[in-house]
Design a protein around this motif. Sequence first.
Motif, PDB file in Angstrom:
ATOM      1  N   GLU A 132       0.840  -1.193   0.000  1.00  0.00           N
ATOM      2  CA  GLU A 132       0.000   0.000   0.000  1.00  0.00           C
ATOM      3  C   GLU A 132       0.878   1.247   0.000  1.00  0.00           C
ATOM      4  N   PRO A 133       0.521   2.259  -0.806  1.00  0.00           N
ATOM      5  CA  PRO A 133       1.275   3.505  -0.768  1.00  0.00           C
ATOM      6  C   PRO A 133       0.959   4.290   0.496  1.00  0.00           C
ATOM      7  N   GLY A 134       2.006   4.775   1.157  1.00  0.00           N
ATOM      8  CA  GLY A 134       1.796   5.517   2.392  1.00  0.00           C
ATOM      9  C   GLY A 134       2.870   6.578   2.581  1.00  0.00           C
ATOM     10  N   VAL A 135       2.744   7.302   3.684  1.00  0.00           N
ATOM     11  CA  VAL A 135       3.723   8.325   4.031  1.00  0.00           C
ATOM     12  C   VAL A 135       4.171   8.087   5.473  1.00  0.00           C
ATOM     13  N   HIS A 136       5.469   7.940   5.648  1.00  0.00           N
ATOM     14  CA  HIS A 136       6.071   7.839   6.977  1.00  0.00           C
ATOM     15  C   HIS A 136       6.137   9.255   7.549  1.00  0.00           C
ATOM     16  N   MET A 137       5.446   9.461   8.693  1.00  0.00           N
ATOM     17  CA  MET A 137       5.359  10.797   9.273  1.00  0.00           C
ATOM     18  C   MET A 137       5.784  10.768  10.736  1.00  0.00           C
ATOM     19  N   ARG A 138       6.263  11.903  11.199  1.00  0.00           N
ATOM     20  CA  ARG A 138       6.683  12.033  12.601  1.00  0.00           C
ATOM     21  C   ARG A 138       5.975  13.227  13.225  1.00  0.00           C
ATOM     22  N   LEU A 139       5.440  13.004  14.413  1.00  0.00           N
ATOM     23  CA  LEU A 139       4.823  14.108  15.134  1.00  0.00           C
ATOM     24  C   LEU A 139       5.399  14.163  16.545  1.00  0.00           C
ATOM     25  N   ILE A 140       5.577  15.371  17.037  1.00  0.00           N
ATOM     26  CA  ILE A 140       6.114  15.590  18.371  1.00  0.00           C
ATOM     27  C   ILE A 140       5.077  16.369  19.167  1.00  0.00           C
ATOM     28  N   THR A 141       4.704  15.812  20.311  1.00  0.00           N
ATOM     29  CA  THR A 141       3.637  16.409  21.100  1.00  0.00           C
ATOM     30  C   THR A 141       3.988  16.359  22.580  1.00  0.00           C
ATOM     31  N   ASP A 142       3.196  17.042  23.387  1.00  0.00           N
ATOM     32  CA  ASP A 142       3.408  16.953  24.830  1.00  0.00           C
ATOM     33  C   ASP A 142       2.544  15.825  25.391  1.00  0.00           C
ATOM     34  N   ILE A 145      -4.212  11.462  20.809  1.00  0.00           N
ATOM     35  CA  ILE A 145      -3.628  11.109  19.510  1.00  0.00           C
ATOM     36  C   ILE A 145      -3.558   9.596  19.341  1.00  0.00           C
ATOM     37  N   GLN A 146      -3.127   8.903  20.375  1.00  0.00           N
ATOM     38  CA  GLN A 146      -3.048   7.439  20.300  1.00  0.00           C
ATOM     39  C   GLN A 146      -4.431   6.827  20.117  1.00  0.00           C
ATOM     40  N   SER A 157       7.272   3.721  15.717  1.00  0.00           N
ATOM     41  CA  SER A 157       8.132   3.823  16.893  1.00  0.00           C
ATOM     42  C   SER A 157       7.657   4.987  17.748  1.00  0.00           C
ATOM     43  N   SER A 158       8.038   4.974  19.006  1.00  0.00           N
ATOM     44  CA  SER A 158       7.698   6.067  19.914  1.00  0.00           C
ATOM     45  C   SER A 158       8.891   6.353  20.816  1.00  0.00           C
ATOM     46  N   ASP A 159       9.059   7.623  21.135  1.00  0.00           N
ATOM     47  CA  ASP A 159      10.188   8.039  21.966  1.00  0.00           C
ATOM     48  C   ASP A 159       9.669   9.022  23.013  1.00  0.00           C
ATOM     49  N   TYR A 160       9.751   8.598  24.276  1.00  0.00           N
ATOM     50  CA  TYR A 160       9.237   9.406  25.375  1.00  0.00           C
ATOM     51  C   TYR A 160      10.399  10.078  26.113  1.00  0.00           C
ATOM     52  N   THR A 161      10.498  11.401  25.986  1.00  0.00           N
ATOM     53  CA  THR A 161      11.493  12.174  26.723  1.00  0.00           C
ATOM     54  C   THR A 161      10.734  13.303  27.418  1.00  0.00           C
ATOM     55  N   ASP A 162      11.187  14.547  27.272  1.00  0.00           N
ATOM     56  CA  ASP A 162      10.387  15.650  27.802  1.00  0.00           C
ATOM     57  C   ASP A 162       9.162  15.901  26.930  1.00  0.00           C
ATOM     58  N   THR A 163       9.223  15.410  25.685  1.00  0.00           N
ATOM     59  CA  THR A 163       8.054  15.386  24.797  1.00  0.00           C
ATOM     60  C   THR A 163       7.883  13.950  24.296  1.00  0.00           C
ATOM     61  N   VAL A 164       6.854  13.736  23.483  1.00  0.00           N
ATOM     62  CA  VAL A 164       6.613  12.414  22.908  1.00  0.00           C
ATOM     63  C   VAL A 164       6.743  12.511  21.392  1.00  0.00           C
ATOM     64  N   ALA A 165       7.622  11.696  20.818  1.00  0.00           N
ATOM     65  CA  ALA A 165       7.795  11.644  19.357  1.00  0.00           C
ATOM     66  C   ALA A 165       7.207  10.330  18.854  1.00  0.00           C
ATOM     67  N   LEU A 166       6.286  10.436  17.934  1.00  0.00           N
ATOM     68  CA  LEU A 166       5.657   9.254  17.354  1.00  0.00           C
ATOM     69  C   LEU A 166       5.944   9.202  15.855  1.00  0.00           C
ATOM     70  N   LEU A 178      -7.204  18.476  17.177  1.00  0.00           N
ATOM     71  CA  LEU A 178      -6.924  17.985  18.527  1.00  0.00           C
ATOM     72  C   LEU A 178      -6.045  18.941  19.326  1.00  0.00           C
ATOM     73  N   SER A 179      -5.233  19.736  18.603  1.00  0.00           N
ATOM     74  CA  SER A 179      -4.237  20.583  19.280  1.00  0.00           C
ATOM     75  C   SER A 179      -4.530  22.076  19.167  1.00  0.00           C
ATOM     76  N   ASN A 180      -5.744  22.410  18.736  1.00  0.00           N
ATOM     77  CA  ASN A 180      -6.094  23.825  18.522  1.00  0.00           C
ATOM     78  C   ASN A 180      -5.131  24.499  17.548  1.00  0.00           C
ATOM     79  N   GLY A 181      -4.726  23.748  16.529  1.00  0.00           N
ATOM     80  CA  GLY A 181      -3.923  24.303  15.450  1.00  0.00           C
ATOM     81  C   GLY A 181      -2.430  24.349  15.695  1.00  0.00           C
ATOM     82  N   THR A 182      -1.972  23.769  16.803  1.00  0.00           N
ATOM     83  CA  THR A 182      -0.540  23.877  17.123  1.00  0.00           C
ATOM     84  C   THR A 182       0.290  22.702  16.627  1.00  0.00           C
ATOM     85  N   LEU A 183      -0.345  21.626  16.261  1.00  0.00           N
ATOM     86  CA  LEU A 183       0.405  20.406  15.951  1.00  0.00           C
ATOM     87  C   LEU A 183       0.294  20.049  14.474  1.00  0.00           C
ATOM     88  N   LYS A 184       1.446  19.773  13.867  1.00  0.00           N
ATOM     89  CA  LYS A 184       1.488  19.303  12.482  1.00  0.00           C
ATOM     90  C   LYS A 184       2.594  18.268  12.361  1.00  0.00           C
TER      91      LYS A 184
END
Length: 219
Positions: free
Chosen positions: A136-146, A153-154, A166-175, A194-200
């Motif tokens: 299937e054609p897709g796009v690998h994307m990364r988002l960083i959120t608090d 989001i999950q 993959s997921s990386d939990y530090t001071d923020t969460v990278a998915l 979900l983020s009131n326009g702050t997350l892309k």
Amino acid sequence: MDQSLESYKTIYQGGTGEIIMKKSRFIATVSPAETEEEALDFIQQLKKKYWDATHNCYAYIIGIKNPVMRCSDDGEPSKTAGKPMLDVLIAKELTNLVVVVTRYFGGTLLGTGGLVKAYQTATIEGLNNSIIISKEPGVHMRLITDYNLVGKIQYYLGQENYHILSSDYTDTVALDVIIPADKVNAFQKKLADLSNGTLKAAEIKKTYYALIEGQVHLL
């Protein structure tokens, strides 16, 4: 996303299958092949491996749009081996693969109908022992959120059956996620909602992906 990319069925891992019909032995060997050169190289390898066989018949399909389709009876009566093998691949809507069916003659003539049945049955047996996937054609994307948003989001990803790579939990969460190519705009819009326009999400790369034994694989 490149609109020329389309989903298609193919072989992730080739397999072999064997049948005996009236003492003749038919061995089917299946392999992925992205190009016609790969298919022809594989055929030559099998001819060397089974150099003492009576026949090494083959069929392959390469490409998504206007695919290249070739087959060979390798000395069997016309249209009793390669074409029936190719018909199986077409019926199963497969592409980018090659199948070689090797025959060791057992001393008894099978007749036209018997040969067609034998080569098709052997091909099916080989495919049954291969791993067939839908790419299937897709796009690998990364988002960083608090941490405040990650639960929402999950939940959204789970509802849409989008896969987290993959997921990386530090001071923020990278998915890292894989999103179907035709869903990217809707995905970005939902993140904004979900983020009131702050997350892309950031695009990492366009790719094919497939589910293999329940796990998502980038291809």
